[in-house]
Design a protein around this motif. Sequence first.
Motif, PDB file in Angstrom:
ATOM      1  N   TYR A 281      54.306 -29.307  10.475  1.00  0.00           N
ATOM      2  CA  TYR A 281      55.059 -29.194   9.217  1.00  0.00           C
ATOM      3  C   TYR A 281      55.384 -27.742   8.871  1.00  0.00           C
ATOM      4  O   TYR A 281      56.411 -27.471   8.224  1.00  0.00           O
ATOM      5  CB  TYR A 281      54.288 -29.866   8.075  1.00  0.00           C
ATOM      6  CG  TYR A 281      54.334 -31.370   8.170  1.00  0.00           C
ATOM      7  CD1 TYR A 281      55.498 -32.073   7.883  1.00  0.00           C
ATOM      8  CD2 TYR A 281      53.225 -32.097   8.577  1.00  0.00           C
ATOM      9  CE1 TYR A 281      55.554 -33.456   7.983  1.00  0.00           C
ATOM     10  CE2 TYR A 281      53.262 -33.486   8.682  1.00  0.00           C
ATOM     11  CZ  TYR A 281      54.446 -34.155   8.389  1.00  0.00           C
ATOM     12  OH  TYR A 281      54.497 -35.522   8.508  1.00  0.00           O
ATOM     13  N   ASP A 282      54.566 -26.807   9.300  1.00  0.00           N
ATOM     14  CA  ASP A 282      54.834 -25.402   8.989  1.00  0.00           C
ATOM     15  C   ASP A 282      56.069 -24.859   9.714  1.00  0.00           C
ATOM     16  O   ASP A 282      56.523 -23.748   9.416  1.00  0.00           O
ATOM     17  CB  ASP A 282      53.613 -24.544   9.326  1.00  0.00           C
ATOM     18  CG  ASP A 282      52.522 -24.655   8.282  1.00  0.00           C
ATOM     19  OD1 ASP A 282      52.820 -25.136   7.170  1.00  0.00           O
ATOM     20  OD2 ASP A 282      51.361 -24.281   8.578  1.00  0.00           O
ATOM     21  N   GLU A 283      56.596 -25.630  10.653  1.00  0.00           N
ATOM     22  CA  GLU A 283      57.835 -25.235  11.324  1.00  0.00           C
ATOM     23  C   GLU A 283      59.076 -25.678  10.550  1.00  0.00           C
ATOM     24  O   GLU A 283      60.197 -25.280  10.877  1.00  0.00           O
ATOM     25  CB  GLU A 283      57.876 -25.825  12.739  1.00  0.00           C
ATOM     26  CG  GLU A 283      56.845 -25.247  13.692  1.00  0.00           C
ATOM     27  CD  GLU A 283      57.026 -23.737  13.854  1.00  0.00           C
ATOM     28  OE1 GLU A 283      58.183 -23.318  14.087  1.00  0.00           O
ATOM     29  OE2 GLU A 283      56.037 -23.001  13.743  1.00  0.00           O
ATOM     30  N   ILE A 284      58.897 -26.496   9.553  1.00  0.00           N
ATOM     31  CA  ILE A 284      60.029 -26.980   8.742  1.00  0.00           C
ATOM     32  C   ILE A 284      60.261 -25.993   7.605  1.00  0.00           C
ATOM     33  O   ILE A 284      59.332 -25.566   6.917  1.00  0.00           O
ATOM     34  CB  ILE A 284      59.720 -28.388   8.191  1.00  0.00           C
ATOM     35  CG1 ILE A 284      59.552 -29.382   9.354  1.00  0.00           C
ATOM     36  CG2 ILE A 284      60.820 -28.867   7.247  1.00  0.00           C
ATOM     37  CD1 ILE A 284      59.071 -30.749   8.937  1.00  0.00           C
ATOM     38  N   SER A 285      61.504 -25.623   7.401  1.00  0.00           N
ATOM     39  CA  SER A 285      61.851 -24.558   6.451  1.00  0.00           C
ATOM     40  C   SER A 285      61.242 -24.758   5.074  1.00  0.00           C
ATOM     41  O   SER A 285      60.698 -23.820   4.479  1.00  0.00           O
ATOM     42  CB  SER A 285      63.372 -24.442   6.334  1.00  0.00           C
ATOM     43  OG  SER A 285      63.939 -23.962   7.519  1.00  0.00           O
ATOM     44  N   ALA A 286      61.354 -25.959   4.536  1.00  0.00           N
ATOM     45  CA  ALA A 286      60.855 -26.206   3.181  1.00  0.00           C
ATOM     46  C   ALA A 286      59.356 -25.973   3.077  1.00  0.00           C
ATOM     47  O   ALA A 286      58.873 -25.423   2.074  1.00  0.00           O
ATOM     48  CB  ALA A 286      61.207 -27.627   2.743  1.00  0.00           C
ATOM     49  N   PHE A 287      58.622 -26.358   4.089  1.00  0.00           N
ATOM     50  CA  PHE A 287      57.180 -26.118   4.102  1.00  0.00           C
ATOM     51  C   PHE A 287      56.900 -24.634   4.291  1.00  0.00           C
ATOM     52  O   PHE A 287      56.044 -24.047   3.613  1.00  0.00           O
ATOM     53  CB  PHE A 287      56.515 -26.929   5.213  1.00  0.00           C
ATOM     54  CG  PHE A 287      56.263 -28.365   4.862  1.00  0.00           C
ATOM     55  CD1 PHE A 287      55.064 -28.759   4.277  1.00  0.00           C
ATOM     56  CD2 PHE A 287      57.218 -29.327   5.117  1.00  0.00           C
ATOM     57  CE1 PHE A 287      54.827 -30.084   3.954  1.00  0.00           C
ATOM     58  CE2 PHE A 287      56.988 -30.663   4.791  1.00  0.00           C
ATOM     59  CZ  PHE A 287      55.794 -31.047   4.208  1.00  0.00           C
ATOM     60  N   LYS A 288      57.611 -24.038   5.217  1.00  0.00           N
ATOM     61  CA  LYS A 288      57.394 -22.629   5.547  1.00  0.00           C
ATOM     62  C   LYS A 288      57.647 -21.730   4.340  1.00  0.00           C
ATOM     63  O   LYS A 288      56.942 -20.736   4.119  1.00  0.00           O
ATOM     64  CB  LYS A 288      58.317 -22.236   6.700  1.00  0.00           C
ATOM     65  CG  LYS A 288      58.071 -20.851   7.263  1.00  0.00           C
ATOM     66  CD  LYS A 288      59.131 -20.521   8.317  1.00  0.00           C
ATOM     67  CE  LYS A 288      59.119 -21.526   9.463  1.00  0.00           C
ATOM     68  NZ  LYS A 288      60.094 -21.164  10.526  1.00  0.00           N
ATOM     69  N   ASN A 289      58.670 -22.088   3.542  1.00  0.00           N
ATOM     70  CA  ASN A 289      59.085 -21.238   2.432  1.00  0.00           C
ATOM     71  C   ASN A 289      58.597 -21.732   1.063  1.00  0.00           C
ATOM     72  O   ASN A 289      59.069 -21.254   0.033  1.00  0.00           O
ATOM     73  CB  ASN A 289      60.608 -21.124   2.422  1.00  0.00           C
ATOM     74  CG  ASN A 289      61.146 -20.481   3.688  1.00  0.00           C
ATOM     75  OD1 ASN A 289      60.585 -19.502   4.180  1.00  0.00           O
ATOM     76  ND2 ASN A 289      62.223 -21.038   4.230  1.00  0.00           N
ATOM     77  N   ASN A 290      57.669 -22.685   1.078  1.00  0.00           N
ATOM     78  CA  ASN A 290      57.110 -23.214  -0.168  1.00  0.00           C
ATOM     79  C   ASN A 290      58.200 -23.733  -1.099  1.00  0.00           C
ATOM     80  O   ASN A 290      58.256 -23.403  -2.284  1.00  0.00           O
ATOM     81  CB  ASN A 290      56.280 -22.133  -0.881  1.00  0.00           C
ATOM     82  CG  ASN A 290      55.441 -22.719  -2.012  1.00  0.00           C
ATOM     83  OD1 ASN A 290      55.067 -23.887  -1.981  1.00  0.00           O
ATOM     84  ND2 ASN A 290      55.157 -21.904  -3.016  1.00  0.00           N
ATOM     85  N   GLU A 291      59.071 -24.559  -0.551  1.00  0.00           N
ATOM     86  CA  GLU A 291      60.171 -25.147  -1.334  1.00  0.00           C
ATOM     87  C   GLU A 291      60.018 -26.672  -1.394  1.00  0.00           C
ATOM     88  O   GLU A 291      60.920 -27.428  -1.068  1.00  0.00           O
ATOM     89  CB  GLU A 291      61.521 -24.764  -0.711  1.00  0.00           C
ATOM     90  CG  GLU A 291      61.879 -23.307  -0.834  1.00  0.00           C
ATOM     91  CD  GLU A 291      62.212 -22.908  -2.278  1.00  0.00           C
ATOM     92  OE1 GLU A 291      62.590 -23.782  -3.068  1.00  0.00           O
ATOM     93  OE2 GLU A 291      62.072 -21.709  -2.607  1.00  0.00           O
TER      94      GLU A 291
END
Length: 362
Positions: A281-291
């Motif tokens: 999941y940390d590879e997905i933008s929303a997860f990575k950027n806390n969105e």
Amino acid sequence: MNKMKKIIVIITVVLLFSSGCATDSIELDNSGITVTDVLGREVNLKNEIKKVLAVGPGALRLYTIVGDLDKLVGIEQIEIDSNTGRPYNIANPKLQNIEVIGMGGPNNQPDTEKILSVKPDVIFSMYSTDLSAVEKLQKTTNIPVVALSYGTSPPYDEDIYSSLLLIGEVMDKESRGEEVVSFLKDVRSDLDARTRDLEYKPKVYIGALSSKGIHGIESTAGNYALLNAINANNVADELGKSGSIMIDKEKLMEWNPDKIIIDMAGKDLVIEEYNLNKSFYDEISAFKNNEIYMQLPFNYYNTNIGTSIANAYYIGKSIYPEEFEDIMPEVKADEIYEFLYGEKVYNKMSDDYGKYEKLKIN
């Protein structure tokens, strides 16, 4: 004498005829009104409605927005089993003290014996997908049944507008019905005006939506009314489907959304799944950027109109902060709740589920 008898007979006939005409006029004047419900049925009703039932998924909710609660003489068990997530019940605790007239629920038909026991003047029914069932209920009880509907895209659906106006017409509250419909249309126009001409629209995914139970992040929806209202770029629309959709998490990786909206009902499942697969999941933008943002659950026994509108404003602010900079989501939610149900209930809703905020996953 014969002449006198003839005169008396003529006078008597005239009086009887006049009396009959007068009686017919009185009956006509007090025969009530005829309305056309959402199924196109003409329903004859009394001029003054003193006792009311509202049965089926969402019927009571619409009635509380427009009708007179003091005229309700029965309630379904499902409406009093829990107030959680239902602002119209939270705002009107006296609903819990009304006599139960059936179990309620989408798979339970009305209990005619219990309905007859409370002697309603009219039944507003959301069991309206089957015309024959509505007709059967009316025939069995000999009580006028007015069919209502949420349509296919609540809360901004012509069937909802028609249903609210119908309740207003039957209950002699036309101005309130018109006020509510105008409010819903104005909200829809406001959301659209804020977002329709934006050049950049981030990729958005809505997840953890409940559908016959609580689900994790893989539960999403296409042609989702709340995202449509703010002209959002819903990545699930690529699938060309409407309504509930279950995806593989690999599809979520492929879409790589910029922002994710999570339904609070499924947030614990989302957190659990994340903790089991952090590297994924940390590879997905929303997860990575806390969105990752949370919306209040709003589908229980049909759509909770007030909550869905409040969610749309919160999601709008989460996706397009500049276009919604004047909106304070908690304040806006209470404005909506108070207008529709007469009380500010956001705090109770947030106590039950959580606040409008980002999902805390660490």
